[in-house]
Write a protein that holds these residues in place. Structure first.
Motif, short mmCIF file in Angstrom:
data_model
loop_
_atom_site.label_atom_id
_atom_site.label_comp_id
_atom_site.label_asym_id
_atom_site.label_seq_id
_atom_site.Cartn_x
_atom_site.Cartn_y
_atom_site.Cartn_z
N SER A 74 -9.32 12.61 53.41
CA SER A 74 -10.63 12.85 52.49
C SER A 74 -10.84 11.85 51.72
O SER A 74 -12.27 11.34 51.50
N VAL A 75 -10.05 11.13 50.84
CA VAL A 75 -10.36 10.12 50.28
C VAL A 75 -10.80 8.85 51.01
O VAL A 75 -11.80 8.21 50.55
N LEU A 76 -10.30 8.74 52.39
CA LEU A 76 -10.79 7.40 53.00
C LEU A 76 -12.33 7.93 53.40
O LEU A 76 -13.10 6.78 53.55
N MET A 77 -12.58 8.91 54.02
CA MET A 77 -13.85 9.62 54.41
C MET A 77 -14.79 9.28 53.02
O MET A 77 -15.91 8.93 53.09
N GLY A 78 -14.48 9.74 51.92
CA GLY A 78 -15.28 9.48 50.76
C GLY A 78 -15.73 8.09 50.31
O GLY A 78 -16.76 7.72 50.23
N LEU A 79 -14.69 7.19 50.43
CA LEU A 79 -14.90 5.69 50.20
C LEU A 79 -15.49 5.22 51.56
O LEU A 79 -16.65 4.34 51.09
N LEU A 80 -15.65 5.61 52.52
CA LEU A 80 -16.33 5.06 53.57
C LEU A 80 -17.87 5.61 53.34
O LEU A 80 -18.65 4.56 53.50
N VAL A 81 -18.14 6.76 53.03
CA VAL A 81 -19.53 7.14 52.81
C VAL A 81 -19.92 6.37 51.57
O VAL A 81 -21.33 6.01 51.60
N LEU A 82 -19.44 6.10 50.39
CA LEU A 82 -19.58 5.50 49.31
C LEU A 82 -20.00 4.00 49.82
O LEU A 82 -21.08 3.45 49.36
N TYR A 83 -19.11 3.49 50.46
CA TYR A 83 -19.26 2.04 51.01
C TYR A 83 -20.61 1.73 52.00
O TYR A 83 -21.56 0.96 51.82
N LEU A 84 -21.14 2.80 52.42
CA LEU A 84 -21.99 3.05 53.59
C LEU A 84 -23.57 3.03 52.56
O LEU A 84 -24.33 2.33 53.08
N ALA A 85 -23.13 3.95 51.70
CA ALA A 85 -24.34 4.07 50.92
C ALA A 85 -24.84 2.95 50.09
O ALA A 85 -25.85 2.55 49.89
N LYS A 86 -23.66 2.26 49.74
CA LYS A 86 -23.69 0.89 48.79
C LYS A 86 -24.34 -0.25 49.45
O LYS A 86 -25.24 -0.78 49.28
N SER A 87 -24.05 -0.29 50.92
CA SER A 87 -24.43 -1.28 51.89
C SER A 87 -25.98 -0.65 52.22
O SER A 87 -26.77 -1.84 52.26
N PHE B 89 1.29 17.88 55.19
CA PHE B 89 -0.15 18.26 55.66
C PHE B 89 -1.22 17.97 54.64
O PHE B 89 -2.20 17.12 54.73
N LEU B 90 -0.86 18.41 53.27
CA LEU B 90 -1.85 18.00 52.07
C LEU B 90 -1.85 16.81 51.74
O LEU B 90 -3.03 16.25 51.65
N ALA B 91 -0.90 16.01 52.02
CA ALA B 91 -1.05 14.49 51.62
C ALA B 91 -1.85 13.88 52.83
O ALA B 91 -2.84 12.90 52.59
#
Length: 139
Positions: free
Chosen positions: A106-119, A98-100
């Motif tokens: 969480s990491v994938l959602m964070g990367l998605l938010v960063l990618y959208l902010a970059k774009s 569950f933790l994994a």
């Protein structure tokens, strides 16, 4: 003699208890009749003292499938039992999985938010290459 009659009456009253009847029915007749009044009263006390009924979620239902009816029970609540070694290991395995999954999500959602902010800021890290997520997000 009067004391023996009252003991016998008390023992018979205890034997009429539904929970005790259910318990005694699973024992050989010889064992059933060997319990004293005191032992029967403590057995009844032990059966009544169970705390199985207090669950945060207690969802029960039935499903009809073709000609048969099936029941399901979902119970969730704080575990107050002592766990065996195997149960602890399985619990630890589920916690780890569950933790994994939570961390990966969480990491994938964070990367998605960063990618959208970059774009959104118009930053192009690799000229001429796009994952297409920004275009999908805008539409």
């Amino acid at each position: 003699m009067n004391q023996t009659a009252s003991d016998q009456q008390r023992r018979e009253e205890l034997r009429q208890d539904a929970a005790l009847q259910h318990l005694l029915a699973r024992m050989p007749q010889k064992i059933q009749t060997s319990f004293s009044e005191e032992q029967l009263s403590y057995l009844k006390l032990a059966l009544v003292d169970r705390k199985w009924g207090n669950h945060s979620i207690d969802w029960r239902g039935t499903l009809k499938f073709i000609h048969y009816r099936y029941y399901f029970v979902l119970l969730l609540g704080r575990n107050r039992r002592e766990l065996s070694r195997g149960e602890r290991q399985i619990g630890l395995l589920f916690q780890t999985v569950f933790l994994a999954i939570f961390l990966i999500f969480s990491v994938l959602m964070g990367l998605l938010v960063l990618y959208l902010a970059k774009s959104a800021a118009g930053i192009d890290l690799i000229p001429g290459f796009s994952l297409g997520i920004w275009d999908w997000f805008k539409s």
